[in-house]
Write an enzyme that holds these catalytic residues in place. Structure first.
Site, mmCIF file in Angstrom:
data_model
loop_
_atom_site.group_PDB
_atom_site.id
_atom_site.type_symbol
_atom_site.label_atom_id
_atom_site.label_comp_id
_atom_site.label_asym_id
_atom_site.label_seq_id
_atom_site.Cartn_x
_atom_site.Cartn_y
_atom_site.Cartn_z
ATOM 1 N NE ARG A 26 41.975 -27.488 -4.033
ATOM 2 C CZ ARG A 26 40.997 -28.394 -3.894
ATOM 3 N NH1 ARG A 26 40.328 -28.792 -4.963
ATOM 4 N NH2 ARG A 26 40.686 -28.877 -2.718
ATOM 5 C CB THR A 90 38.133 -34.167 9.041
ATOM 6 O OG1 THR A 90 38.207 -35.552 8.662
ATOM 7 C CG2 THR A 90 38.134 -33.315 7.776
ATOM 8 C CE1 TYR A 111 33.920 -31.262 7.614
ATOM 9 C CE2 TYR A 111 33.847 -31.248 5.214
ATOM 10 C CZ TYR A 111 34.066 -31.916 6.401
ATOM 11 O OH TYR A 111 34.442 -33.224 6.375
ATOM 12 C CB SER A 413 23.330 28.906 -9.839
ATOM 13 O OG SER A 413 22.055 28.458 -10.200
HETATM 14 C C1 UD1 Z 1 36.103 -34.374 3.687
HETATM 15 C C2 UD1 Z 1 35.614 -35.762 4.110
HETATM 16 C C3 UD1 Z 1 34.872 -36.393 2.934
HETATM 17 C C4 UD1 Z 1 33.746 -35.506 2.485
HETATM 18 C C5 UD1 Z 1 34.261 -34.115 2.165
HETATM 19 C C6 UD1 Z 1 33.105 -33.194 1.929
HETATM 20 C C7 UD1 Z 1 37.125 -36.676 5.757
HETATM 21 C C8 UD1 Z 1 38.287 -37.563 5.984
HETATM 22 N N1 UD1 Z 1 36.716 -36.571 4.506
HETATM 23 O O1 UD1 Z 1 37.070 -34.572 2.678
HETATM 24 O O2 UD1 Z 1 34.375 -37.643 3.306
HETATM 25 O O3 UD1 Z 1 33.118 -36.056 1.347
HETATM 26 O O4 UD1 Z 1 35.013 -33.574 3.267
HETATM 27 O O5 UD1 Z 1 33.553 -31.943 1.508
HETATM 28 O O6 UD1 Z 1 36.598 -36.103 6.681
HETATM 29 N N2 UD1 Z 1 40.040 -29.311 8.056
HETATM 30 C C9 UD1 Z 1 40.637 -28.884 9.211
HETATM 31 N N3 UD1 Z 1 41.770 -29.513 9.640
HETATM 32 C C10 UD1 Z 1 42.314 -30.564 8.963
HETATM 33 C C11 UD1 Z 1 41.689 -30.989 7.781
HETATM 34 C C12 UD1 Z 1 40.553 -30.362 7.340
HETATM 35 O O7 UD1 Z 1 40.183 -27.961 9.855
HETATM 36 O O8 UD1 Z 1 43.336 -31.079 9.436
HETATM 37 C C13 UD1 Z 1 38.844 -28.652 7.601
HETATM 38 C C14 UD1 Z 1 39.001 -27.927 6.287
HETATM 39 O O9 UD1 Z 1 39.350 -26.581 6.509
HETATM 40 C C15 UD1 Z 1 37.625 -28.047 5.672
HETATM 41 C C16 UD1 Z 1 37.104 -29.364 6.222
HETATM 42 O O10 UD1 Z 1 37.848 -29.628 7.364
HETATM 43 O O11 UD1 Z 1 36.761 -27.052 6.113
HETATM 44 C C17 UD1 Z 1 37.198 -30.486 5.221
HETATM 45 O O12 UD1 Z 1 38.545 -30.670 4.892
HETATM 46 P P1 UD1 Z 1 38.985 -31.128 3.443
HETATM 47 O O13 UD1 Z 1 40.457 -31.260 3.411
HETATM 48 O O14 UD1 Z 1 38.368 -30.233 2.439
HETATM 49 O O15 UD1 Z 1 38.333 -32.578 3.392
HETATM 50 P P2 UD1 Z 1 38.097 -33.452 2.129
HETATM 51 O O16 UD1 Z 1 39.343 -34.153 1.798
HETATM 52 O O17 UD1 Z 1 37.450 -32.669 1.087
#
Ligand code: UD1
Ligand code: CA
Length: 465
Positions: A26, A90, A111, A413
């Site tokens: 995004r 995550t 994060y 100058s």
């Molecule tokens: C996650 C949480 C959610 C929380 C939210 C807060 C989980 C399942 N959910 O959701 O409960 O409210 O963050 O912002 O944990 N990332 C990786 N590898 C992956 C997936 C994600 O490194 O495979 C990293 C992303 O780069 C990011 C962070 O983890 O920095 C969170 O990932 P994102 O996909 O934004 O999680 P949310 O779905 O927002």
């Protein structure tokens, strides 16, 4: 909430795991999300800065998209890198770092795209976790959409449900998961090994470990963040701009409380560190970058950019100056419209006026260059007066050469000083001179054609029709 005093029970070593593998679609950018700048530094650098305040045993960064760029931008001896080739969630992301972490350590998950997390909050969270307890940072949000919800029973945290898996009653919960948690490595390894991607997104959720902890009667200790902005994540450029505003206001507030006067706290950007003496005044639309120190009573006019500079007490910088890599003494007058490039060193009481550029040069006390000059690779003596339009020709197309201008020199100058050259103390150079050899001290040197008048000269006439 019980707190252990570090004196009685030493804290286990902390291993920080920063999740930074997400692509950040995004953002619509060629740059990986965690490298997007906030206040001039990558998002991830902010997170690492907060993590380092805990003096952790190591910081593990889980990277994926744009991995090489991320590693290149943030290379540092205290970082360990764990690749997550596919973004499977995550929980899966944390798992990639765990083989490098001892069972005895406490894992703090952060994060890479939540940049404003405060050191104090992290320290508190870590102190709440123990060998048999997990600490979870939550936040109450007016609009919880997009977040995992904290499900409590009788006040105790039971589990986290992701929005996409939540029922109607769960969706109404306003306490949200920030994603930040502290958990003993031993437990984390056991639980994450068991997490299954049986959910709406088909992902391995880190959040599933909360219910596992509850089931095993491991205490889940929540810490509710005081300020939502501290746990806000960046998913698009609108959120990035919002956090930029939050940070700008925070920095401005710090400056005000430290005793600086800001013409408008909403119109000063500190993208680095700024130290101010007493009674500093900063006008509107000033940008500070890198490390900047302003002495007592310094005044910075509107529209200036100041990067990696020290400015001495009582110096006034007028409007629209660009100052980079400069050491400016006390009591100087700078600008308007002056430019400094690294490394410019000015002693006390120097005047640099409009449209003057100073690069890799030293100016001794009370020397002046008030108008339209270029001073490159030069040492200018005390009380010297560099006349309007004086240019130092420091570059012959291949090599830069140095110029030495003695004390009390006056250059007329529009004089050009072709380097390398030495101008003796007290010398005067006539206006319009092009000086290509050393200039003796204490004398007038003229290096231009002598003025002559042609008698009986007539202007050409247009032919008569
Ligand atoms: C996650 C949480 C959610 C929380 C939210 C807060 C989980 C399942 N959910 O959701 O409960 O409210 O963050 O912002 O944990 N990332 C990786 N590898 C992956 C997936 C994600 O490194 O495979 C990293 C992303 O780069 C990011 C962070 O983890 O920095 C969170 O990932 P994102 O996909 O934004 O999680 P949310 O779905 O927002
Ligand atoms: Ca997110």
């Amino acid at each position: 909430m019980r707190k252990r005093s570090p004196a009685t029970k030493p804290r286990p070593p902390v291993a920080v795991v920063v999740l930074a593998a997400g692509e950040g679609k995004r953002m619509k950018s060629a740059l990986p999300k965690v490298l997007q700048p906030l206040a001039g530094r990558p998002l991830l650098a902010h997170v690492l800065g907060a993590a380092r305040t805990l003096a952790p045993a190591a910081i593990h960064v889980v990277y994926g998209h744009g991995g090489e760029a991320v590693r290149g931008a943030l290379a540092s001896a205290d970082l360990r890198w764990a690749e997550q080739a596919r973004q499977l969630g995550t929980g899966h992301a944390v798992l990639q770092a765990l083989p490098q972490i001892d069972d005895e350590q406490l894992v703090l998950v952060l994060y890479g795209d939540v940049p404003l997390i405060r050191a104090q909050t992290l320290a508190e969270l870590v102190s709440l976790a123990g060998p048999k307890s997990l600490a979870l940072l939550t936040v109450r949000l007016d609009d919880p959409s997009g977040y995992g919800r904290i499900v409590r029973a009788k006040g105790r945290v039971q589990r986290i449900v992701e929005e996409k898996d939540a029922g109607r009653r769960e969706l109404a919960i306003r306490e949200c998961n920030t994603g930040v948690l502290a958990c003993p490595a031993r437990l984390l390894k056991r639980w994450l090994g068991r997490v299954k991607p049986h959910n709406a997104q088909g992902e391995y959720y880190l959040t599933d470990i909360i219910a596992m902890a509850v089931k095993e009667k491991v205490a889940v200790v929540p810490l509710v963040a005081g300020e939502a902005s501290e746990v806000l994540g960046v998913n698009d450029r609108a959120q990035l701009a919002h956090l930029e505003g939050v940070l700008r206001r925070q920095r401005a507030q710090e400056l005000l409380l430290a005793g600086a006067t800001l013409a408008d706290p909403a119109r000063v950007d500190v993208r680095g560190s700024l130290e101010c003496g007493r009674d500093v005044f900063i006008d509107v639309n000033v940008v500070f970058e890198g490390e900047v120190t302003l002495g007592d009573n310094v005044r910075i006019g509107p529209g200036c950019v100041v990067r990696n500079a020290r400015i001495g007490a009582g110096t006034e910088v007028f409007a629209h100056c660009v100052i980079e890599g400069a050491e400016i003494g006390p009591g100087c007058n700078i600008g308007p419209f002056a430019r400094f490039r690294p490394v410019a060193t000015l002693a006390a009481g120097v005047h640099i006026g409009n449209f003057v550029e100073v690069k890799n040069s030293q100016m001794a006390a009370a020397s002046k260059a008030n108008h339209l000059s270029y001073l490159g690779d030069a040492a200018v003596g005390a009380r010297a007066n560099i006349g309007a339009g004086t240019i130092i020709a420091n570059y012959d197309g291949a090599t830069k050469h140095r110029t030495t201008i003695g004390d009390d020199v006056h250059t007329g100058s529009n004089s050009v000083l072709v380097a390398p050259i030495t101008v003796g103390a007290g010398a005067t150079i006539a206006a319009g001179s092009t000086v290509i050899g050393n200039v003796p001290a204490g004398k007038l040197t003229v290096a231009r054609a002598r003025q002559s008048t042609i008698e009986n000269w007539q202007r050409p006439q247009k032919p008569k029709k």
